[in-house]
Each structure stands twice: as C-alpha cells, then as structure tokens.
Design a protein around this motif. Structure first.
Motif, PDB file in Angstrom:
ATOM      1  N   ASP A 145     -11.870   5.397   1.637  1.00 48.45           N
ATOM      2  CA  ASP A 145     -11.515   6.359   0.595  1.00 48.45           C
ATOM      3  C   ASP A 145     -10.135   6.041   0.022  1.00 48.45           C
ATOM      4  O   ASP A 145      -9.908   6.182  -1.192  1.00 48.45           O
ATOM      5  N   ALA A 146      -9.233   5.620   0.889  1.00 46.52           N
ATOM      6  CA  ALA A 146      -7.883   5.262   0.436  1.00 46.52           C
ATOM      7  C   ALA A 146      -7.913   4.038  -0.474  1.00 46.52           C
ATOM      8  O   ALA A 146      -7.185   3.962  -1.471  1.00 46.52           O
ATOM      9  N   VAL A 147      -8.769   3.066  -0.125  1.00 45.28           N
ATOM     10  CA  VAL A 147      -8.921   1.872  -0.958  1.00 45.28           C
ATOM     11  C   VAL A 147      -9.491   2.254  -2.321  1.00 45.28           C
ATOM     12  O   VAL A 147      -8.996   1.828  -3.378  1.00 45.28           O
ATOM     13  N   LYS A 148     -10.564   3.077  -2.313  1.00 46.41           N
ATOM     14  CA  LYS A 148     -11.203   3.491  -3.564  1.00 46.41           C
ATOM     15  C   LYS A 148     -10.246   4.291  -4.453  1.00 46.41           C
ATOM     16  O   LYS A 148     -10.297   4.212  -5.675  1.00 46.41           O
ATOM     17  N   ALA A 149      -9.373   5.049  -3.827  1.00 47.09           N
ATOM     18  CA  ALA A 149      -8.417   5.863  -4.585  1.00 47.09           C
ATOM     19  C   ALA A 149      -7.242   5.038  -5.110  1.00 47.09           C
ATOM     20  O   ALA A 149      -6.384   5.570  -5.839  1.00 47.09           O
ATOM     21  N   GLY A 150      -7.189   3.773  -4.740  1.00 46.38           N
ATOM     22  CA  GLY A 150      -6.096   2.919  -5.188  1.00 46.38           C
ATOM     23  C   GLY A 150      -4.814   3.107  -4.405  1.00 46.38           C
ATOM     24  O   GLY A 150      -3.765   2.581  -4.783  1.00 46.38           O
ATOM     25  N   LEU A 151      -4.890   3.849  -3.304  1.00 47.06           N
ATOM     26  CA  LEU A 151      -3.693   4.068  -2.480  1.00 47.06           C
ATOM     27  C   LEU A 151      -3.441   2.915  -1.518  1.00 47.06           C
ATOM     28  O   LEU A 151      -2.332   2.764  -1.007  1.00 47.06           O
ATOM     29  N   VAL A 152      -4.474   2.125  -1.236  1.00 45.94           N
ATOM     30  CA  VAL A 152      -4.318   0.923  -0.411  1.00 45.94           C
ATOM     31  C   VAL A 152      -4.725  -0.271  -1.258  1.00 45.94           C
ATOM     32  O   VAL A 152      -5.831  -0.332  -1.787  1.00 45.94           O
ATOM     33  N   GLU A 153      -3.791  -1.216  -1.383  1.00 43.76           N
ATOM     34  CA  GLU A 153      -4.022  -2.432  -2.173  1.00 43.76           C
ATOM     35  C   GLU A 153      -3.762  -3.645  -1.295  1.00 43.76           C
ATOM     36  O   GLU A 153      -2.684  -3.783  -0.707  1.00 43.76           O
ATOM     37  N   TYR A 154      -4.752  -4.515  -1.166  1.00 39.83           N
ATOM     38  CA  TYR A 154      -4.558  -5.751  -0.394  1.00 39.83           C
ATOM     39  C   TYR A 154      -3.674  -6.720  -1.184  1.00 39.83           C
ATOM     40  O   TYR A 154      -3.732  -6.767  -2.416  1.00 39.83           O
ATOM     41  N   PHE A 155      -2.891  -7.513  -0.461  1.00 35.14           N
ATOM     42  CA  PHE A 155      -2.079  -8.524  -1.138  1.00 35.14           C
ATOM     43  C   PHE A 155      -1.866  -9.729  -0.229  1.00 35.14           C
ATOM     44  O   PHE A 155      -2.020  -9.642   0.991  1.00 35.14           O
ATOM     45  N   ASP A 156      -1.521 -10.858  -0.832  1.00 35.53           N
ATOM     46  CA  ASP A 156      -1.204 -12.094  -0.107  1.00 35.53           C
ATOM     47  C   ASP A 156       0.308 -12.231  -0.060  1.00 35.53           C
ATOM     48  O   ASP A 156       0.957 -12.389  -1.102  1.00 35.53           O
ATOM     49  N   ALA A 157       0.889 -12.163   1.137  1.00 37.44           N
ATOM     50  CA  ALA A 157       2.343 -12.179   1.277  1.00 37.44           C
ATOM     51  C   ALA A 157       2.937 -13.585   1.261  1.00 37.44           C
ATOM     52  O   ALA A 157       4.152 -13.745   1.136  1.00 37.44           O
ATOM     53  N   THR A 158       2.103 -14.614   1.372  1.00 32.10           N
ATOM     54  CA  THR A 158       2.606 -15.949   1.676  1.00 32.10           C
ATOM     55  C   THR A 158       3.230 -16.667   0.488  1.00 32.10           C
ATOM     56  O   THR A 158       4.272 -17.321   0.634  1.00 32.10           O
ATOM     57  N   GLU A 159       2.616 -16.593  -0.688  1.00 33.34           N
ATOM     58  CA  GLU A 159       3.057 -17.412  -1.816  1.00 33.34           C
ATOM     59  C   GLU A 159       4.519 -17.168  -2.184  1.00 33.34           C
ATOM     60  O   GLU A 159       5.301 -18.101  -2.349  1.00 33.34           O
ATOM     61  N   GLY A 160       4.882 -15.908  -2.339  1.00 29.17           N
ATOM     62  CA  GLY A 160       6.255 -15.592  -2.715  1.00 29.17           C
ATOM     63  C   GLY A 160       7.256 -16.032  -1.666  1.00 29.17           C
ATOM     64  O   GLY A 160       8.362 -16.488  -1.988  1.00 29.17           O
ATOM     65  N   TYR A 161       6.864 -15.893  -0.407  1.00 28.05           N
ATOM     66  CA  TYR A 161       7.741 -16.302   0.690  1.00 28.05           C
ATOM     67  C   TYR A 161       7.986 -17.809   0.647  1.00 28.05           C
ATOM     68  O   TYR A 161       9.126 -18.270   0.800  1.00 28.05           O
ATOM     69  N   ILE A 162       6.944 -18.592   0.446  1.00 29.72           N
ATOM     70  CA  ILE A 162       7.100 -20.046   0.419  1.00 29.72           C
ATOM     71  C   ILE A 162       7.966 -20.480  -0.774  1.00 29.72           C
ATOM     72  O   ILE A 162       8.788 -21.399  -0.662  1.00 29.72           O
ATOM     73  N   GLU A 163       7.815 -19.794  -1.908  1.00 29.14           N
ATOM     74  CA  GLU A 163       8.693 -20.069  -3.050  1.00 29.14           C
ATOM     75  C   GLU A 163      10.152 -19.791  -2.683  1.00 29.14           C
ATOM     76  O   GLU A 163      11.058 -20.539  -3.073  1.00 29.14           O
ATOM     77  N   GLN A 164      10.377 -18.717  -1.934  1.00 29.90           N
ATOM     78  CA  GLN A 164      11.732 -18.389  -1.492  1.00 29.90           C
ATOM     79  C   GLN A 164      12.294 -19.472  -0.586  1.00 29.90           C
ATOM     80  O   GLN A 164      13.470 -19.859  -0.704  1.00 29.90           O
ATOM     81  N   LEU A 165      11.477 -20.005   0.319  1.00 35.49           N
ATOM     82  CA  LEU A 165      11.950 -21.086   1.190  1.00 35.49           C
ATOM     83  C   LEU A 165      12.403 -22.285   0.369  1.00 35.49           C
ATOM     84  O   LEU A 165      13.389 -22.954   0.712  1.00 35.49           O
ATOM     85  N   GLY A 166      11.703 -22.575  -0.722  1.00 39.19           N
ATOM     86  CA  GLY A 166      12.087 -23.683  -1.595  1.00 39.19           C
ATOM     87  C   GLY A 166      13.443 -23.489  -2.237  1.00 39.19           C
ATOM     88  O   GLY A 166      14.114 -24.470  -2.585  1.00 39.19           O
ATOM     89  N   ARG A 167      13.858 -22.240  -2.382  1.00 40.18           N
ATOM     90  CA  ARG A 167      15.197 -21.963  -2.920  1.00 40.18           C
ATOM     91  C   ARG A 167      16.277 -22.058  -1.849  1.00 40.18           C
ATOM     92  O   ARG A 167      17.465 -22.195  -2.160  1.00 40.18           O
TER      93      ARG A 167
END
Length: 469
Positions: A145-167
């Motif tokens: 119900d939380a997912v359907k209501a838009g209160l829970v959103e899945y996300f991929d945490a890895t891409e942004g982190y790896i970009e940060q490591l490159g900096r």
C-alpha cells in the motif's frame, strides 16, 4: 527481553532474540519521531541494508513505519555499503536515513544505524533524543500500500556514489597502473565494487568471498582483522598480488595486507592514509582521531604542522568534530576512516582506492610504504585483545580498574591518564594502554601501541591483569 539501547554506532542485537520485527518497528517509530520533530522528515528518508539475514525485510518493515507516518521513503533496490547510503542522503538532500546492518558483528546479529541529514553517524545528542521516543505507539502501513501510494520509492544508490569516488581519487591512474589487487569482501555489502570501479584498464582485481552468505563461513565475524583474513593472507603470500584490501560486513572499514602476506594493522593504515594526504597529495587540515588509535598521527601532525584532535571512540564523536573544523580526515582503531569533501563517515571502499593510489603515485610496495612511514615517525607496534565478561559484574570490574592504576607500562613511567571513555594510560616512552568496554557487544578490549614487539604482549598482559577478568 533486553532494553533497546544504542551503542557506539546504532542499535544491534541478536536476531530473533531481541532483534525482532516488532522491535525494529519500535526503533523505526522512535527514529521517525525524531526526524519529524526536528523538521527533517519533510525531505524524505533513505533506507538501505546489507547482506545479513533478512536485512531487506527489516528494511521493508522500517519503510512501513515511516510511510505510515506520512514520510517519503527512498528504499534501496539492493544491498550496498553503508557509506553508499550515507552519500545518497547528501546526494538526494534527504532529511536523513537508516541502514539495516550490524557492521562487523557476528552472523547472529543485525542492527539499525541512524544517519542524520549530514550523512554521518548520529551524534550522542541525536541518539539520546531517539531513545526518548521508544515508547511512542507504532504506526504501520502495509508495504504494498505504501508503494502504491508513492510513499515508498525504490532507487539505485550506487551510480551517484561511484561518480563521487571519481571526484575524490584518481581512478583512471589506478586503472592504468598494472596493479594486481586482491579484494576480500567478507561476504558483505562491498562485493563487486572494486572490479566495477577499476575495470577497463590494465589493473586487475581478484575477488574473494564475493557472494552473499549471511553466516560468514570461515571467519569469526566479518571484521577485516588478521584472525579473519587467514585465507586472504595465504593468497597474498603466493606473490601474485601487489596489495590485499578487505572490507567488513557493511564496507565502512578497511583491512590491508602487504605483498608478502603480512597483515598491516589499522593504526599503521591510518598513519599511511595521513601520510598519503599530507605528503603525496599535499593537503592540509586537522586530523581527528579516536583515543584508541595511533600516536603516529601526532608525530605526523608536528612534521607537517597540522593539528591533531583526540576524541572518544566512535564516529558519533569524530564526525561532528570533522564537520566543525572542516578536518582533513578522521578515523579510529577499527579501520574506519572519513575524509574532507566526501562524507563525515567511515568509508572502506574509498580507503582501499586511496591506498592503491598511494602505491601508484609513490611507486613503492605496501611494505615499502611502512618503511617510509617509520623513517618519519619511528617504529610503532600495536595489538588488541578482546575478552568477554559477565554483564552483572560490569560495575565491579570498573571499580577494580579505577583502584588499580599502574605506575608504569612495561617499565616506562606513567605520565598521563584519561578516563572519560574507558581507561587510557600514557607512559613517558610514548607507549599507551587503553582498557574499554565495547559499545555494541558484551566484550572488553585492551589496546596498546608501543615501541617494540616485546612490549606489546607485556603491556596487554598488564591490562588484562588490571581488569581481573
């Protein structure tokens, strides 16, 4: 059932005994109350998890509570290192987050780490506030119900982190270096990161324990210390690799093994990372260290004219000091180190990359780096022993320690003491002994750093004798 109490970094307990879905929801509600009352919940909260038993389901239970309180949840679509989620909080400008992990604890345990809006460990003041909300009635919404209501959103945490490591580090330089790197993920959340980051060049990454296995077979616990890295060290002795890197269960700590298969203790690792920052990269700024880590940092501080500040154990003390002083780096004996421009939090992945970059930039071997360090600060030797105690005798043991302050450490006269976080004794030859109760387990630890291998065992024996355990 034991009282829920946060330790050095979060709440941890034995799965199915005290770490239950009911108790996780209880802690989630208390955490949510804190974020709501402080005004951070309106920006949404990140939830991540590690490879331990049922971690993704405990994460979902936490999401149910946050959603029922009307809080937007960014829920990871996979396990990942704790520092990845800490960085995600900053990247998303979220109000904070939670990571379901027991870090380096044995396989029987799981845990609940709270990360405020700044992406570091919760300060003592925040922890106290959360504990004050533990009796708040639990609100819960069905997960779907939380997912359907838009209160829970899945996300991929890895891409942004790896970009940060490159900096933060010269990834391309490591890729082109021909380095042969042996990585032990210890069945934990750091698996796959080094090959993903360093692929596409002449450097090679060989993986160990690179799959999910919540019982962490073949090791006492997923902590990157010598007793858990025997297989890793044996492979390094074959001469096929230049550097051995290991990470704990949630990859916020780093372990180092040299090209000869010798384990490099975390005090030397911290001193190497400081030397890398100060000499190789030419950076300057305060170095923050817990009282359980190396005095080599004080000597490096004098050599490079930077201040060194000693805190109690735990990143809940180190992180706030790093932020307040814009410190260059902060770290502790456990192998957890954080850096300016990144997150005020331990990150075992970036530490491994920094160490690899140090090899590339200096052209030295790992053992050669230790020799170089000792040329600057003199030889230092360290060890730690852990021993259990009966919880009901804690007060009696503490009083015994207070009544038995030594006059010397292995023959060197005592010159100072510090008793605000454990019992630390300093002697005139630069040796120190620390006796401290663990903040997460029914364990006592005695630590020492001194000037010769022989003195290490003598001082640790002194420490254990003082406790009477």
């Amino acid at each position: 059932m034991a009282q829920i109490k946060f330790g050095t970094d979060g709440w941890r307990a034995v799965i199915a005994e005290d770490y239950t879905f009911d108790n996780v929801r209880k802690v989630a509600q208390a955490t949510c109350e804190y974020f709501k009352k402080e005004g951070y919940a309106k920006d949404g909260l990140v939830i991540g998890y590690d490879t331990r038993f049922n971690s993704e389901h405990f994460a979902a239970a936490t999401a149910e509570v946050f959603a029922a309180n009307g809080v937007k949840v960014y829920l990871s679509n996979n396990f990942a290192p704790t520092p990845v989620f800490s960085y995600s909080i900053i990247e998303k400008k979220a109000g904070g987050g939670v990571v379901i992990t027991a870090s380096h604890n044995p396989a029987t345990d799981n845990g609940f780490k709270v990360k405020p809006h700044y992406g570091g460990s919760a300060s003592p003041e925040i922890v106290t506030a959360i504990e004050g909300y533990l009796d708040t009635p639990i609100q819960r919404m069905k997960f779907q119900d939380a997912v359907k209501a838009g209160l829970v959103e899945y996300f991929d945490a890895t891409e942004g982190y790896i970009e940060q490591l490159g900096r933060m580090v010269d990834i391309e330089g490591i890729r082109k270096s021909n380095l042969k790197i042996l990585v032990d993920s210890m069945y934990g959340a750091g698996q796959g990161y080094f090959p993903r980051i360093l692929s596409g060049g002449t450097a090679t990454v060989t993986n160990m324990h690179n799959e999910r296995n919540p019982i962490f077979p073949g090791m006492h616990n997923p902590e990157p210390i010598a007793r858990n890295l025997t297989e890793h060290m044996e492979l390094m002795k074959t001469g096929k690799y230049d550097i051995g890197i290991s990470n704990d269960g949630d990859a916020d700590r780093v372990g180092l093994v040299d090209e000869k298969g010798e384990f490099v203790d975390q005090l030397r690792v911290y001193a190497l990372l400081a030397l890398y920052m100060l000499e190789v990269r030419g950076e300057r700024g305060m170095i923050v260290r817990s009282l359980s880590t190396t005095s080599m940092l004080d000597q490096l501080g004098k050599l490079y004219n930077v201040p060194v500040f000693e805190t109690p154990v735990g990143f809940k003390h180190i992180g706030p000091k790093m932020m307040a002083e814009n410190a260059l780096m902060g770290g502790e004996e456990s192998g957890g180190f954080g850096f300016r421009g990144h997150i005020p939090e331990r990150d075992g992945i970036i530490c491994g990359l920094f160490l690899a970059d140090m090899l590339v930039k200096t052209g030295k071997t790992v053992s050669g780096l230790i020799d170089w360090l000792f040329e600057k600060v003199g030889p230092h030797y360290y060890n730690r022993i852990d021993f259990t105690f009966e919880q009901e005798k804690r007060g009696e043991i503490m009083q015994r320690i207070r009544d038995n302050t030594p006059k010397d450490l292995a023959g060197s006269k005592l010159v100072n003491t510090r008793f605000d976080d454990g019992f630390k004794y300093y002697s005139e030859d630069g040796s120190w002994l620390l006796i401290r109760f663990s903040g997460t387990e029914p364990i006592m630890r005695a630590y020492t750093e001194t000037t010769s291998p022989e003195k290490v065992e003598a001082i640790l024996a002194q420490g254990k004798a003082i406790t009477g355990v």
